[in-house]
Design a protein around this motif. Structure first.
Motif, PDB file in Angstrom:
ATOM      1  N   ARG A 138      71.659  47.156  41.546  1.00 17.27           N
ATOM      2  CA  ARG A 138      70.777  46.538  42.623  1.00 17.27           C
ATOM      3  C   ARG A 138      69.872  45.468  42.379  1.00 17.27           C
ATOM      4  N   GLN A 139      69.087  45.675  41.307  1.00 17.14           N
ATOM      5  CA  GLN A 139      67.951  44.583  41.053  1.00 17.14           C
ATOM      6  C   GLN A 139      68.935  43.406  40.378  1.00 17.14           C
ATOM      7  N   PHE A 140      69.917  43.555  39.425  1.00 14.35           N
ATOM      8  CA  PHE A 140      70.707  42.390  38.797  1.00 14.35           C
ATOM      9  C   PHE A 140      71.315  41.681  39.805  1.00 14.35           C
ATOM     10  N   SER A 141      71.830  42.374  40.790  1.00 20.23           N
ATOM     11  CA  SER A 141      72.700  41.670  41.839  1.00 20.23           C
ATOM     12  C   SER A 141      71.315  40.729  42.525  1.00 20.23           C
ATOM     13  N   SER A 142      70.500  41.296  42.933  1.00 19.61           N
ATOM     14  CA  SER A 142      69.575  40.716  43.631  1.00 19.61           C
ATOM     15  C   SER A 142      68.982  39.409  42.731  1.00 19.61           C
ATOM     16  N   ALA A 143      68.765  39.780  41.480  1.00 19.56           N
ATOM     17  CA  ALA A 143      67.989  38.371  40.838  1.00 19.56           C
ATOM     18  C   ALA A 143      69.134  37.269  40.432  1.00 19.56           C
ATOM     19  N   THR A 144      70.398  37.709  40.292  1.00 25.15           N
ATOM     20  CA  THR A 144      71.297  36.722  39.799  1.00 25.15           C
ATOM     21  C   THR A 144      72.432  36.281  40.683  1.00 25.15           C
ATOM     22  N   SER A 145      72.412  37.176  41.957  1.00 28.75           N
ATOM     23  CA  SER A 145      73.261  36.870  42.763  1.00 28.75           C
ATOM     24  C   SER A 145      74.952  37.225  42.365  1.00 28.75           C
ATOM     25  N   PRO A 152      76.898  42.562  37.555  1.00 27.05           N
ATOM     26  CA  PRO A 152      76.817  42.470  36.208  1.00 27.05           C
ATOM     27  C   PRO A 152      78.287  42.070  35.599  1.00 27.05           C
ATOM     28  N   VAL A 153      79.401  42.911  36.091  1.00 23.27           N
ATOM     29  CA  VAL A 153      80.554  42.563  35.554  1.00 23.27           C
ATOM     30  C   VAL A 153      80.912  41.060  35.696  1.00 23.27           C
ATOM     31  N   GLN A 154      80.638  40.539  36.886  1.00 27.58           N
ATOM     32  CA  GLN A 154      81.054  39.256  37.376  1.00 27.58           C
ATOM     33  C   GLN A 154      80.119  38.372  36.638  1.00 27.58           C
ATOM     34  N   TYR A 155      78.950  38.500  36.448  1.00 25.28           N
ATOM     35  CA  TYR A 155      78.186  37.872  35.560  1.00 25.28           C
ATOM     36  C   TYR A 155      78.492  37.482  34.085  1.00 25.28           C
ATOM     37  N   ILE A 156      78.934  38.550  33.293  1.00 23.15           N
ATOM     38  CA  ILE A 156      79.490  38.574  32.038  1.00 23.15           C
ATOM     39  C   ILE A 156      80.832  37.738  32.089  1.00 23.15           C
ATOM     40  N   GLN A 157      81.785  38.082  33.109  1.00 27.44           N
ATOM     41  CA  GLN A 157      82.864  37.398  33.290  1.00 27.44           C
ATOM     42  C   GLN A 157      82.635  35.792  33.291  1.00 27.44           C
ATOM     43  N   ARG A 158      81.685  35.549  33.937  1.00 28.01           N
ATOM     44  CA  ARG A 158      81.356  34.017  34.190  1.00 28.01           C
ATOM     45  C   ARG A 158      80.858  33.385  32.963  1.00 28.01           C
ATOM     46  N   ILE A 159      79.913  34.027  32.012  1.00 30.90           N
ATOM     47  CA  ILE A 159      79.399  33.669  30.742  1.00 30.90           C
ATOM     48  C   ILE A 159      80.537  33.506  29.938  1.00 30.90           C
ATOM     49  N   ARG A 160      81.455  34.525  29.975  1.00 27.26           N
ATOM     50  CA  ARG A 160      82.496  34.300  28.834  1.00 27.26           C
ATOM     51  C   ARG A 160      83.392  33.325  29.096  1.00 27.26           C
ATOM     52  N   VAL A 161      83.914  33.042  30.447  1.00 23.22           N
ATOM     53  CA  VAL A 161      84.758  31.977  30.896  1.00 23.22           C
ATOM     54  C   VAL A 161      84.177  30.649  30.510  1.00 23.22           C
ATOM     55  N   LEU A 208      73.031  48.197  29.345  1.00 25.57           N
ATOM     56  CA  LEU A 208      72.369  47.225  30.002  1.00 25.57           C
ATOM     57  C   LEU A 208      71.125  47.891  30.772  1.00 25.57           C
ATOM     58  N   ALA A 209      71.415  48.934  31.701  1.00 23.33           N
ATOM     59  CA  ALA A 209      70.359  49.477  32.282  1.00 23.33           C
ATOM     60  C   ALA A 209      69.571  50.069  31.454  1.00 23.33           C
ATOM     61  N   ASP A 210      69.899  50.806  30.401  1.00 24.84           N
ATOM     62  CA  ASP A 210      68.677  51.087  29.380  1.00 24.84           C
ATOM     63  C   ASP A 210      67.977  50.096  28.844  1.00 24.84           C
ATOM     64  N   LEU A 211      68.637  48.758  28.387  1.00 18.51           N
ATOM     65  CA  LEU A 211      67.652  47.988  28.106  1.00 18.51           C
ATOM     66  C   LEU A 211      66.611  47.289  29.148  1.00 18.51           C
ATOM     67  N   ALA A 212      67.108  47.522  30.372  1.00 19.52           N
ATOM     68  CA  ALA A 212      66.097  47.085  31.405  1.00 19.52           C
ATOM     69  C   ALA A 212      65.205  48.358  31.731  1.00 19.52           C
ATOM     70  N   ASN A 233      64.997  32.017  36.992  1.00 17.80           N
ATOM     71  CA  ASN A 233      63.586  31.804  37.327  1.00 17.80           C
ATOM     72  C   ASN A 233      63.352  32.786  38.569  1.00 17.80           C
ATOM     73  N   HIS A 234      63.989  34.064  38.720  1.00 17.86           N
ATOM     74  CA  HIS A 234      63.995  34.912  39.796  1.00 17.86           C
ATOM     75  C   HIS A 234      62.780  35.530  39.908  1.00 17.86           C
ATOM     76  N   GLY A 235      62.007  35.736  38.598  1.00 16.56           N
ATOM     77  CA  GLY A 235      60.682  36.549  38.462  1.00 16.56           C
ATOM     78  C   GLY A 235      60.820  38.014  37.953  1.00 16.56           C
ATOM     79  N   ASN A 236      61.855  38.608  37.881  1.00 17.08           N
ATOM     80  CA  ASN A 236      62.034  39.985  37.414  1.00 17.08           C
ATOM     81  C   ASN A 236      62.351  39.914  36.118  1.00 17.08           C
ATOM     82  N   THR A 237      61.239  40.360  35.375  1.00 20.64           N
ATOM     83  CA  THR A 237      61.343  40.377  33.734  1.00 20.64           C
ATOM     84  C   THR A 237      62.276  41.173  33.203  1.00 20.64           C
ATOM     85  N   GLN A 238      62.444  42.270  33.812  1.00 16.99           N
ATOM     86  CA  GLN A 238      63.165  42.929  33.065  1.00 16.99           C
ATOM     87  C   GLN A 238      64.862  42.699  33.089  1.00 16.99           C
ATOM     88  N   ILE A 239      65.165  42.350  34.459  1.00 12.21           N
ATOM     89  CA  ILE A 239      66.434  41.692  34.281  1.00 12.21           C
ATOM     90  C   ILE A 239      66.793  40.325  33.325  1.00 12.21           C
TER      91      ILE A 239
END
Length: 306
Positions: free
Chosen positions: A238-245, A248-257, A225-229, A199-205
């Motif tokens: 910069r925008q992914f980290s700002s939106a999700t905290s 990207p690598v950490q985010y994917i790791q947590r999804i997989r874990v 992933l950048a190409d998709l955005a 719910n961060h409001g960044n539709t591309q992310i």
């Protein structure tokens, strides 16, 4: 001469009543064990509502229990905040469990200090209290004059911590055995689950997050992933980290874990099979990631929760 330990439990609006009264009973049971072991210590517990807090005499400990509803904990009354600040200045140890950390943080006494709260409240807490060093992985942080505990049932851990601090560790362990409660070292991350922020409001992310959610087991490079955005890699990072905290690598790791945790709990698949199914060909590499995120090995996780 018996040492009297005065404890005040704040029964604020929508405070979890099982915690309010459970804490009082925990200290009563501790008194029984202390007496049986002939220690000259006794816990005196009083339950107080916020508007009457300023009428209290000085106490050794004040406890803010979890909340189960409402938003009082996010905007506590000035009377309660004044009481907590004055008590702290007089040498009282201030304690919180779960959402109680919000009340404590409203006094600004947590600024530039380590604290914890429930992992599901972490985003709200971080947004509201940017000066607090939130350590969501810790189940309990004892910082001397301030003690914070994380999960909604962490009031038990908090109570045991105080018993150990004001009596002896063996008293705490004896109480834990009586309650049939694990008194060994634990961390909140053992119990957490990764819930991405959408719910961060960044539709591309958001579009990239949805893609990751569907294709987490595939190779997901930053360029793709950048190409998709429709962004440059630098802007995307910069925008992914700002939106999700998360990066990207950490985010994917947590999804997989998280997917691996779900499979460990619900299937009989080996960890090697699970690692492959969530996108890791190197099982040892994924095991290291799993331990880093969860704090337990896959075998220890399964033994604790399955």
């Amino acid at each position: 001469m018996t040492k009297q330990i005065s404890i005040v439990i704040i029964d604020y609006p929508h405070a979890m009543q099982s915690a309010v009264h459970g804490l009082k009973e925990l200290f009563i049971m501790a008194n029984e064990i202390v007496s049986a072991q002939q220690m000259d210590v006794v816990f005196n517990v009083e339950i107080v509502v916020p508007h009457a807090a300023n009428q209290q005499q000085a106490s050794d400990i004040v406890i803010l229990p979890p909340a189960i509803a409402g938003d009082y904990y996010k905007a506590p009354s000035p009377v309660l905040l004044d009481y907590l600040t004055t008590a702290h200045q007089s040498g009282t140890i201030l304690c919180s469990a779960c959402a109680g950390a919000f009340i404590l943080a409203n006094t600004q006494l947590l600024n530039h200090r380590a604290a914890t709260t429930h992992w599901q409240l972490a985003d709200d807490f971080s947004q509201q209290f940017k000066q607090v060093n939130l350590n969501i992985e810790s189940l309990l942080i004892n910082d001397g004059d301030v003690i914070t505990a994380g999960g909604i049932m962490s009031w038990v851990d908090l109570g045991l911590e105080l018993v150990a601090q004001f009596t002896r560790p063996q008293i705490m362990r004896a109480l834990g055995k009586f309650l049939i409660v694990d008194t060994g070292k634990r961390e909140q991350r053992y119990y957490g689950s990764f819930t991405p922020k959408f719910n961060h409001g960044n539709t591309q992310i958001l579009q990239v997050q949805h893609y990751i959610q569907k294709h987490f087991e595939q190779s997901l490079c930053i360029a793709k992933l950048a190409d998709l955005a429709h962004m440059s890699e630098r802007t995307f990072l910069r925008q992914f980290s700002s939106a999700t905290s998360f990066k990207p690598v950490q985010y994917i790791q947590r999804i997989r874990v998280q997917k691996a945790c779900d499979l460990l709990e619900t299937t009989t698949q080996s960890f090697e099979q699970i690692a492959l199914s969530v996108g890791y060909e190197d099982v040892n590499s994924f095991r290291k990631v799993f331990i880093k995120v969860i704090g337990l090995s896959p075998t220890a996780f399964k033994a604790r929760f399955v």
